[in-house]
Design an enzyme around this catalytic site. Structure first.
Site, PDB file in Angstrom:
ATOM      1  CG  ASP A   7      -3.890   0.278   4.813  1.00 42.62           C
ATOM      2  OD1 ASP A   7      -3.707   1.373   5.394  1.00 42.62           O
ATOM      3  OD2 ASP A   7      -4.141   0.203   3.598  1.00 42.62           O
TER       4      ASP A   7
ATOM      5  CG  ASN B 117      -8.507  -1.509   3.259  1.00 38.36           C
ATOM      6  OD1 ASN B 117      -8.792  -1.645   2.073  1.00 38.36           O
ATOM      7  ND2 ASN B 117      -7.284  -1.234   3.675  1.00 38.36           N
TER       8      ASN B 117
ATOM      9  CG  ASP C  94      -6.109  -4.636   0.758  1.00 33.87           C
ATOM     10  OD1 ASP C  94      -5.279  -5.546   0.625  1.00 33.87           O
ATOM     11  OD2 ASP C  94      -5.894  -3.468   0.407  1.00 33.87           O
TER      12      ASP C  94
END
Length: 317
Positions: free
Chosen positions: A202, A207, A219
């Site tokens: 992701d 992030n 993350d």
């Protein structure tokens, strides 16, 4: 605590008690950080820097899958990559308190990356190439793959099983997502043989945190097996930015150019997956508050239009 409201019992006192159970003494300062899937807080501690605590959503990942996430984060950190890894307490990184699973992280500040900067993009490319070099060393066994089954078929089932989709669109949604899944399968098959590695999964600008010394990643909650391009395309919205990213990437790792044909399928997969994610979490009070538009029929009308355009784009390509 119920399945529909998994965090109803996560009071500030429980958050602070969970920190105290690790041996750190919280000073009462508690700041909720942006997160919908899990619950994440910055907690002040006496005689020390603040900590970040992440409470995992019950039922999403198994303990073994979370252990893989944590092990990957530590493997990256040990390779001197700027990944924020969980803190081990008594030799364990996955902790429990009052029925909740949680992990502690050091707090690291930063700002959003400047993705219009060729220098920043090349820097990100170099880091991602090194990350993927580590990711290629072994496999996830518990965290699944980035593919049409997980991101389209399963997501569509969540939508069709919810009360969000107006009944008049049911058949159209089922048919359209099934066609998309088949087209995406065909696109992946055409790109074989593909190297599937452990990924961030992701890797978007939210992030990545940038400091004066450069970027660091946060993350790994969506870490899965998949093609390298999954960690690249969200950081490069234009051909020029993608070229800068790949220029940096090539300094440390070869990139299979066949994976460029997967960017559009991956974008569509993310689109369908997001709808399924929201539908599957709608009973969590945080989701209707954050995404009220998804509760309206016109949002689903537009979503279906977007899926029709996505199907057309795959046919055209």
């Amino acid at each position: 605590m119920t399945n529909n409201t998994p965090y109803a019992g996560l009071s500030p006192d429980i958050v602070l008690d969970a920190i105290a159970a690790t041996g750190s003494m919280p000073d009462g300062r508690l700041l909720a950080l942006g997160s919908y899937e899990n619950r994440v807080y910055q907690v002040g501690v006496e005689e020390g820097s603040p900590l970040v605590v992440k409470f995992y959503r019950p039922g999403r990942w198994s303990d073994a899958a979370i252990a893989e996430e944590h092990a990957f984060a530590h493997e990256l950190a040990e390779a001197e990559l700027p990944m924020i890894a969980p803190i081990a307490i008594g030799g364990r990184t996955l902790l429990t308190h009052a029925g909740f699973r949680y992990a502690l992280y050091p707090r690291r500040g930063g700002r959003a990356p400047e993705l219009e900067s060729p220098d920043h993009l090349a820097w990100m490319g170099r880091l991602l190439a090194r990350m993927h070099g580590v990711g290629a060393r072994s496999r996830f066994r518990q965290r699944g793959n980035i593919d049409a089954t997980a991101f389209v078929r399963d997501a569509a089932r969540a939508v069709l099983g919810s009360e969000l989709l107006p009944p008049r669109y049911f058949d159209t949604y089922r048919t359209r997502t099934a066609k998309l899944a088949d087209l995406i399968d065909a696109r992946f098959a055409a790109a074989e043989p593909l190297a599937r590695i452990r990924l961030h999964g992701d890797c978007h600008a939210g992030n990545v945190l940038w400091t004066d010394s450069g970027p660091h990643f946060v993350d790994l909650d969506d870490a899965r097996m998949g093609p390298a391009v999954q960690d690249l395309w969200m950081l490069a919205p234009s051909p020029r930015s993608l070229a800068a990213l790949l220029e940096g990437y090539a300094e440390f790792r070869d990139f299979d150019s066949r994976e460029l044909a997967l960017i559009e399928p991956l974008r569509i997969m993310r689109q369908v997956h997001w709808a399924g994610w929201v539908a599957s979490r709608w009973d969590d009070p945080a989701f209707p508050r954050a995404f009220p538009q998804v509760g309206e029929a016109r949002w689903w009308e537009q979503h279906l239009t977007d899926l029709a355009e996505a199907e057309s784009s795959l046919h055209d390509e």
